[in-house]
Design a protein around this motif. Structure first.
Motif, mmCIF file in Angstrom:
data_model
loop_
_atom_site.group_PDB
_atom_site.id
_atom_site.type_symbol
_atom_site.label_atom_id
_atom_site.label_comp_id
_atom_site.label_asym_id
_atom_site.label_seq_id
_atom_site.Cartn_x
_atom_site.Cartn_y
_atom_site.Cartn_z
ATOM 1 N N SER A 277 -4.821 16.628 -21.806
ATOM 2 C CA SER A 277 -4.859 15.222 -22.669
ATOM 3 C C SER A 277 -4.027 15.747 -23.833
ATOM 4 C CB SER A 277 -6.156 14.835 -23.011
ATOM 5 O OG SER A 277 -6.917 14.309 -21.837
ATOM 6 N N HIS A 278 -3.728 16.777 -24.236
ATOM 7 C CA HIS A 278 -2.750 17.048 -25.227
ATOM 8 C C HIS A 278 -1.399 17.507 -24.784
ATOM 9 C CE1 HIS A 278 -5.093 17.032 -29.112
ATOM 10 N NE2 HIS A 278 -6.220 16.874 -28.236
ATOM 11 N N ARG A 279 -1.114 17.566 -23.604
ATOM 12 C CA ARG A 279 -0.078 18.240 -23.105
ATOM 13 C C ARG A 279 0.703 17.278 -22.083
ATOM 14 N NH1 ARG A 279 1.994 19.703 -26.350
ATOM 15 N NH2 ARG A 279 3.822 20.877 -25.155
ATOM 16 N N VAL A 280 0.022 16.248 -21.467
ATOM 17 C CA VAL A 280 0.420 15.452 -20.478
ATOM 18 C C VAL A 280 0.437 14.070 -21.222
ATOM 19 C CG1 VAL A 280 0.185 14.272 -18.272
ATOM 20 C CG2 VAL A 280 -0.434 16.644 -18.711
ATOM 21 N N ARG A 281 1.560 13.382 -21.408
ATOM 22 C CA ARG A 281 1.488 12.130 -22.158
ATOM 23 C C ARG A 281 0.754 10.968 -21.503
ATOM 24 N NH1 ARG A 281 6.866 8.690 -24.365
ATOM 25 N NH2 ARG A 281 5.779 7.506 -26.255
ATOM 26 N N TRP A 282 0.627 10.812 -20.346
ATOM 27 C CA TRP A 282 -0.078 9.917 -19.340
ATOM 28 C C TRP A 282 -1.678 10.024 -20.087
ATOM 29 C CZ3 TRP A 282 0.933 5.641 -16.490
ATOM 30 C CH2 TRP A 282 -0.160 5.042 -15.858
ATOM 31 N N LEU A 283 -2.091 11.192 -20.105
ATOM 32 C CA LEU A 283 -3.542 11.635 -20.655
ATOM 33 C C LEU A 283 -3.505 11.221 -21.949
ATOM 34 C CD1 LEU A 283 -4.254 14.563 -18.460
ATOM 35 C CD2 LEU A 283 -5.333 12.414 -18.213
ATOM 36 N N TRP A 284 -2.395 11.697 -22.962
ATOM 37 C CA TRP A 284 -2.380 11.617 -24.170
ATOM 38 C C TRP A 284 -2.703 10.175 -24.731
ATOM 39 C CZ3 TRP A 284 -3.525 13.498 -28.565
ATOM 40 C CH2 TRP A 284 -2.830 13.417 -29.923
ATOM 41 N N ALA A 285 -1.851 9.275 -24.031
ATOM 42 C CA ALA A 285 -1.880 7.805 -24.445
ATOM 43 C C ALA A 285 -3.251 7.355 -24.432
ATOM 44 C CB ALA A 285 -1.298 6.856 -23.330
ATOM 45 N N ALA A 286 -4.282 7.817 -23.616
ATOM 46 C CA ALA A 286 -5.630 7.276 -24.046
ATOM 47 C C ALA A 286 -6.303 8.379 -25.019
ATOM 48 C CB ALA A 286 -6.370 7.675 -22.610
ATOM 49 N N HIS A 287 -5.929 9.580 -24.918
ATOM 50 C CA HIS A 287 -6.719 10.371 -26.070
ATOM 51 C C HIS A 287 -6.297 10.270 -27.459
ATOM 52 C CE1 HIS A 287 -8.947 13.664 -26.856
ATOM 53 N NE2 HIS A 287 -7.969 14.645 -27.306
ATOM 54 N N VAL A 288 -5.176 9.698 -27.928
ATOM 55 C CA VAL A 288 -4.748 9.708 -28.887
ATOM 56 C C VAL A 288 -5.291 8.825 -29.868
ATOM 57 C CG1 VAL A 288 -2.883 7.743 -28.262
ATOM 58 C CG2 VAL A 288 -2.419 9.170 -30.195
ATOM 59 N N VAL A 289 -6.058 7.845 -29.406
ATOM 60 C CA VAL A 289 -6.942 7.055 -30.008
ATOM 61 C C VAL A 289 -8.076 7.956 -30.723
ATOM 62 C CG1 VAL A 289 -8.879 5.307 -29.783
ATOM 63 C CG2 VAL A 289 -6.924 5.188 -27.944
ATOM 64 N N HIS A 290 -8.663 8.795 -30.277
ATOM 65 C CA HIS A 290 -9.547 9.525 -30.867
ATOM 66 C C HIS A 290 -8.892 10.281 -32.148
ATOM 67 C CE1 HIS A 290 -13.062 11.804 -31.380
ATOM 68 N NE2 HIS A 290 -12.460 12.887 -31.118
ATOM 69 N N HIS A 291 -7.414 10.713 -32.047
ATOM 70 C CA HIS A 291 -6.985 11.451 -33.097
ATOM 71 C C HIS A 291 -6.206 10.321 -34.065
ATOM 72 C CE1 HIS A 291 -7.463 15.693 -31.527
ATOM 73 N NE2 HIS A 291 -7.618 15.133 -30.680
ATOM 74 N N SER A 292 -6.062 9.172 -33.958
ATOM 75 C CA SER A 292 -5.247 8.432 -34.938
ATOM 76 C C SER A 292 -5.933 8.021 -36.189
ATOM 77 C CB SER A 292 -4.971 7.163 -33.875
ATOM 78 O OG SER A 292 -6.185 6.336 -33.587
ATOM 79 N N SER A 293 -7.091 8.393 -36.405
ATOM 80 C CA SER A 293 -7.611 7.906 -37.787
ATOM 81 C C SER A 293 -7.229 9.243 -38.595
ATOM 82 C CB SER A 293 -9.313 7.951 -37.886
ATOM 83 O OG SER A 293 -9.531 7.967 -39.180
ATOM 84 N N GLY A 294 -6.784 8.915 -40.053
ATOM 85 C CA GLY A 294 -6.337 9.819 -40.925
ATOM 86 C C GLY A 294 -7.647 10.425 -41.629
ATOM 87 N N ARG A 295 -8.621 9.998 -41.322
ATOM 88 C CA ARG A 295 -10.197 10.672 -41.568
ATOM 89 C C ARG A 295 -10.667 11.324 -40.750
ATOM 90 N NH1 ARG A 295 -9.509 5.744 -44.440
ATOM 91 N NH2 ARG A 295 -9.791 5.847 -46.678
ATOM 92 N N LEU A 296 -11.483 12.301 -40.914
ATOM 93 C CA LEU A 296 -12.576 13.088 -40.035
ATOM 94 C C LEU A 296 -13.852 12.960 -40.679
ATOM 95 C CD1 LEU A 296 -12.897 14.721 -37.446
ATOM 96 C CD2 LEU A 296 -12.800 16.798 -39.017
ATOM 97 N N ASN A 297 -14.807 12.186 -40.097
ATOM 98 C CA ASN A 297 -16.342 12.316 -40.679
ATOM 99 C C ASN A 297 -16.944 11.952 -38.895
ATOM 100 O OD1 ASN A 297 -16.159 9.188 -40.137
ATOM 101 N ND2 ASN A 297 -15.021 9.285 -41.883
ATOM 102 N N LEU A 298 -18.320 11.739 -39.069
ATOM 103 C CA LEU A 298 -19.069 11.677 -38.067
ATOM 104 C C LEU A 298 -18.863 10.438 -37.228
ATOM 105 C CD1 LEU A 298 -22.425 13.272 -39.366
ATOM 106 C CD2 LEU A 298 -20.832 14.141 -37.574
ATOM 107 N N SER A 299 -18.471 9.410 -37.914
ATOM 108 C CA SER A 299 -18.086 8.312 -37.177
ATOM 109 C C SER A 299 -17.000 8.343 -36.405
ATOM 110 C CB SER A 299 -18.079 7.042 -38.197
ATOM 111 O OG SER A 299 -16.879 7.132 -38.864
ATOM 112 N N THR A 300 -15.969 9.503 -36.667
ATOM 113 C CA THR A 300 -14.853 9.542 -35.791
ATOM 114 C C THR A 300 -15.105 10.127 -34.278
ATOM 115 O OG1 THR A 300 -13.796 10.454 -37.910
ATOM 116 C CG2 THR A 300 -12.645 10.876 -35.822
#
Length: 308
Positions: A104-127
């Protein structure tokens, strides 16, 4: 091995909420002014979680019959209920999660979905709630088909996937430091902070679901360095709390990149190469154009000198 993960997750819901409440209180007391939570970000995470849950329910309607067909026609083991079967299922699914997560980090088709999880500039339990409704389209469910080949029923597959994801809720925090020898055994908050960071040395590292062994075994482990605190988010910040934009911005960008490519090979690369392939492709094309222009100018100068 008979358990109902849906009921387990329902029972854990108040635990998750209580943990978030504790984290908000603890961080406000120990790191005042750090703004590790914000209402817009948290509400976006909650909306994404609800959207993901709805898409997930629909996806299982398709995936479960596929698992059932593979189980009935291709399974290679008939398991007897017991700890051996459960442990095999747990370890096999965790390895497959590592494969899915790394892909999901190395294939863009999968990254297009997974990027949602990484797109916040914060990290907390709600992430942890920040998930994509597009995982079924990207094909996350395909990665669990080998479990049916190994002889596990569709309900067992769904159950262990949900249990794995439930565990991962607890690693999305900055409130817990390193955990000593546990860092060698399981995914920890320290390991996962590295995974969510966009520092150059941290990008695309620490893909663990539950067990830490896979990252160490396959060379993707990096330790959190106190001298280089993680900076969270993605390389091109989203700068939006709109859950729809968070869900689809990379799909739109990928479609545009694919459309502007000039041949089938580069179109496929825009879809399935690493996420930074298009940027590297454009930079190389620009460099070639620059080199060509320089060469042409030098050639004209040489010809001019010969004429004189």
């Amino acid at each position: 091995m008979q358990f109902d993960a849906e009921w387990l997750l329902l029972a854990l819901a108040p635990v998750f909420l209580a943990c978030i409440g504790w984290e908000v209180w603890h961080l406000a007391r120990t790191r005042p002014g750090a703004a590790l939570y914000s209402w817009p970000d948290t509400l976006c995470n909650a909306a994404l979680a609800l959207m993901h849950q709805g898409a997930d329910k629909l996806a299982w309607l398709v995936a479960i019959p596929v698992y059932a067909w593979v189980y009935h026609h291709w399974r290679i083991v008939n398991w007897q209920p017991g700890w051996a079967a459960w442990l095999t299922l747990f370890v096999a699914q965790d390895l497959l999660y590592y494969v899915f997560h790394r892909a999901s980090h190395r294939v863009r088709w999968l990254w297009a979905a997974h990027v949602v999880h990484h797109s916040s500039g914060r990290l907390n339990l709600s992430t942890a709630f920040r998930q994509s409704l597009m995982y079924p389209v990207a094909g996350m469910w395909v990665f669990w088909i080998p479990l049916a080949v190994l002889g596990f029923t569709p309900m067992q597959i769904v159950g262990i996937v949900l249990v794995n994801l439930a565990f991962q809720f607890f690693v999305h925090t900055q409130a817990i430091g390193k955990l000593g020898w546990l860092e060698y055994v399981i995914n920890t908050p320290s390991m996962h902070r590295v995974h969510h960071a966009r520092n150059e040395r941290y990008i695309d590292r620490n893909y663990a679901g539950v067990l830490a062994i896979w990252d160490r075994l396959f060379g993707s482990y990096v330790e959190e360095d106190a001298h280089e605190p993680p900076v969270y988010g993605i390389v091109k910040p989203l700068d939006s709390y709109n859950p729809l934009k968070a869900s689809f911005h990379e799909w739109i960008a990928m479609a545009r990149d694919c459309a502007r490519m000039t041949d089938s090979r580069t179109r496929l690369a825009a879809l399935f190469a690493p996420p930074d392939w298009c940027a590297r492709h454009d930079a190389l094309a620009m460099q070639r154009a620059t080199d060509s222009a320089v060469t042409e100018n030098n050639t004209e100068g040489d010809l001019g000198s010969r004429k004189t």
